[in-house]
Design a protein around this motif. Structure first.
Motif, PDB file in Angstrom:
ATOM      1  N   VAL A 169      45.481  41.751  40.645  1.00  0.00           N
ATOM      2  CA  VAL A 169      44.107  42.206  40.430  1.00  0.00           C
ATOM      3  C   VAL A 169      44.107  43.441  39.529  1.00  0.00           C
ATOM      4  CG1 VAL A 169      43.443  41.315  42.692  1.00  0.00           C
ATOM      5  CG2 VAL A 169      44.082  43.735  42.463  1.00  0.00           C
ATOM      6  N   ASP A 170      42.927  43.885  39.182  1.00  0.00           N
ATOM      7  CA  ASP A 170      42.775  45.090  38.371  1.00  0.00           C
ATOM      8  C   ASP A 170      42.476  46.327  39.223  1.00  0.00           C
ATOM      9  OD1 ASP A 170      43.001  43.662  35.853  1.00  0.00           O
ATOM     10  OD2 ASP A 170      41.016  42.857  36.306  1.00  0.00           O
ATOM     11  N   VAL A 171      41.790  46.119  40.349  1.00  0.00           N
ATOM     12  CA  VAL A 171      41.396  47.213  41.226  1.00  0.00           C
ATOM     13  C   VAL A 171      41.576  46.773  42.677  1.00  0.00           C
ATOM     14  CG1 VAL A 171      39.463  48.646  42.030  1.00  0.00           C
ATOM     15  CG2 VAL A 171      39.730  48.183  39.590  1.00  0.00           C
ATOM     16  N   VAL A 228      35.304  45.295  35.799  1.00  0.00           N
ATOM     17  CA  VAL A 228      36.671  44.782  35.745  1.00  0.00           C
ATOM     18  C   VAL A 228      36.626  43.291  36.049  1.00  0.00           C
ATOM     19  CG1 VAL A 228      37.688  46.991  36.399  1.00  0.00           C
ATOM     20  CG2 VAL A 228      37.123  45.324  38.178  1.00  0.00           C
ATOM     21  N   ARG A 229      37.650  42.583  35.636  1.00  0.00           N
ATOM     22  CA  ARG A 229      37.610  41.118  35.793  1.00  0.00           C
ATOM     23  C   ARG A 229      37.901  40.680  37.216  1.00  0.00           C
ATOM     24  NH1 ARG A 229      40.572  36.635  36.097  1.00  0.00           N
ATOM     25  NH2 ARG A 229      42.519  37.797  36.229  1.00  0.00           N
ATOM     26  N   ARG A 230      38.912  41.336  37.858  1.00  0.00           N
ATOM     27  CA  ARG A 230      39.367  40.832  39.152  1.00  0.00           C
ATOM     28  C   ARG A 230      39.673  41.999  40.090  1.00  0.00           C
ATOM     29  NH1 ARG A 230      41.637  36.717  42.100  1.00  0.00           N
ATOM     30  NH2 ARG A 230      43.678  37.028  43.041  1.00  0.00           N
ATOM     31  N   VAL A 231      39.230  41.885  41.341  1.00  0.00           N
ATOM     32  CA  VAL A 231      39.486  42.932  42.320  1.00  0.00           C
ATOM     33  C   VAL A 231      40.059  42.337  43.601  1.00  0.00           C
ATOM     34  CG1 VAL A 231      37.625  44.367  41.409  1.00  0.00           C
ATOM     35  CG2 VAL A 231      37.182  42.905  43.378  1.00  0.00           C
ATOM     36  N   GLY A 232      40.833  43.179  44.302  1.00  0.00           N
ATOM     37  CA  GLY A 232      41.375  42.825  45.606  1.00  0.00           C
ATOM     38  C   GLY A 232      40.763  43.733  46.658  1.00  0.00           C
TER      39      GLY A 232
END
Length: 437
Positions: free
Chosen positions: A213-215, A122-126
């Motif tokens: 974010v994505d995840v 995925v591109r972006r995570v939190g």
């Protein structure tokens, strides 16, 4: 700790689950409480997050995002022994998570008919890091390393503001972020942090804005878990990680001092933490109880530990033998399971349900909490029956790439049409037939 005597019983897994100690958690009530918090974040952005921080954390940080100089200073003031320990924990975590990376493969279904298996991060995570009764720089390591090894390009870490650190997250948490090369860190905790990551906080002021974010991954209290449940679908989540729990499967060969110390180590986290001993030896159970009494008297957080060990979520479970004990621990599906028995490796190999398994007398759960090379973000509340601990797969997507030549398509077109007609979807067949030359 209360005693549950299951000797002489024959119970199904569901019946066992009903008899075993478990924290009394009402996720539905927590979900109702976090709903207006998430709604405020979604509607009011940065201003809503700041109001919630003032209301729930009794402080408002100077900005939502931690300034670069604060991150740098956290490493400069970090004790050298803590720095060295974090660096080693990071090194081992990278090795452990690199072993989880899947292999991309291409399968030839026929001459000219290929299916490629790709794994795309995925591109972006939190990444959420708790900051309540204790600071958890180790959680920074567990979350960030797994995401970095998976190949995630954009990482945001958030952790509650602390009054004794000028409203920024705990300095050891900030230092761990700096050592890992993460410079996007937010002083936001609780359900509002999950909402900020999921919905984003728009704005031209980078200090008070956050891209969605994505995840979202990471452990937290029941309200963090409820918030993650509420935003699932808007974003992906790892799991609804709740309060920590340990089960120890032990026989008469176990050292009661070791067992007691390990039960206490997890009870130290939180008054709601669960510590469960499963044994076929009443002598061991009695010896562990005596050791607990002695060790708790010397513990720094004795009041918290006593509350956890005396709660409904903790207890000693007596079983007929280790075979019976295996049935019990599989039904319980502990976040952390220690096996301290004769031939512990063989017994551990038969365990089906556990977040992580710690084998033998010299593999205590705290090893996994910090520096074993495994991940300590694990499924709780019995969810280890169907869920896994945090790993690189939480940040990877499986993408199948299908590539057929004209000849390979022609070879299966008739069968494709048969299946399409069986489902009364003839246009599906036509999409293949029209390509015949």
């Amino acid at each position: 700790m209360r005693t549950i005597d299951l000797r002489g019983t024959t119970l199904s897994p569901s019946e066992l689950r009903d008899r075993l100690p478990r924290a009394e958690v009402d996720i539905e009530v927590a979900t109702e409480r976090v709903a207006p918090i998430l709604a405020t974040v979604r509607a009011d952005g940065a201003e809503g997050v700041r109001r919630l921080s003032e209301e729930l954390d009794q402080m408002v940080p100077h900005s939502l995002r931690v300034p670069r100089e604060v991150l740098a200073r956290s490493v400069e003031t970090l004790p050298e022994d803590v720095r060295e320990a974090l660096v080693e924990a990071i090194r081992r975590a990278r090795l452990g998570h690199e072993a989880q990376l899947p292999t991309e493969r291409t399968t030839a279904m026929a001459d000219g008919g290929l299916v490629h298996q790709r794994w795309v991060p995925v591109r972006r995570v939190g990444l959420y890091v708790p900051g309540g009764l204790a600071a958890y720089p180790s959680s920074v390591v567990m979350n960030v390393v797994a995401a970095q090894v998976a190949g995630v390009e954009s990482l945001a870490v958030t952790s509650p503001p602390q009054k004794d650190n000028d409203g920024w997250p705990d300095p050891t948490i900030l230092a761990a972020c700096e050592l890992l090369g993460v410079d996007e860190v937010y002083a936001v905790g609780g359900a509002q942090a999950v909402g900020m990551l999921a919905y984003g906080v728009p704005g031209d002021d980078a200090a008070n804005a956050c891209e969605p974010v994505d995840v979202v991954t990471g452990p937290g209290n029941i309200y963090v878990a409820a918030a993650k449940r509420a935003v699932m679908g808007v974003v992906g989540i790892d799991a609804e990680a709740g309060t920590t729990e340990i089960a120890v499967l032990a026989d008469a060969t176990a050292d009661p001092a070791f067992v007691a110390a390990d039960l206490i180590s997890q009870a130290e986290h939180d008054p709601a933490a669960a510590s469960v001993l499963v044994t076929d030896s009443t002598e061991l159970a009695d010896a562990v109880a005596a050791q607990i009494e002695e060790q708790v008297r010397q513990a720094k957080h004795s009041e918290r530990i006593r509350a956890a060990l005396g709660g409904p979520q903790s207890g000693v479970v007596l079983v007929d033998d280790i075979e019976h004990g295996l049935q019990v621990v599989d039904a319980y599906a502990a976040e952390h399971l220690e096996v301290q028995t004769a031939d512990a490796a063989a017994v551990a190999a038969r365990v089906r349900n556990a977040g992580a398994i710690f084998v033998g007398p010299y593999t205590p759960v705290p090893l996994g909490d910090y520096i074993a090379g495994s991940n300590h973000v694990l499924p709780t509340g019995g969810t280890a029956r169907f869920a896994s601990g945090l790993n690189v797969h939480a940040y990877l997507r499986s993408v199948q790439v299908v590539e057929y030549t004209a000849a390979a398509l022609e070879e299966v077109t008739d069968r494709l049409c048969v299946l399409a007609e069986a489902e009364d979807l003839p246009a599906h067949g036509t999409a293949a037939v029209i390509r015949r030359r």
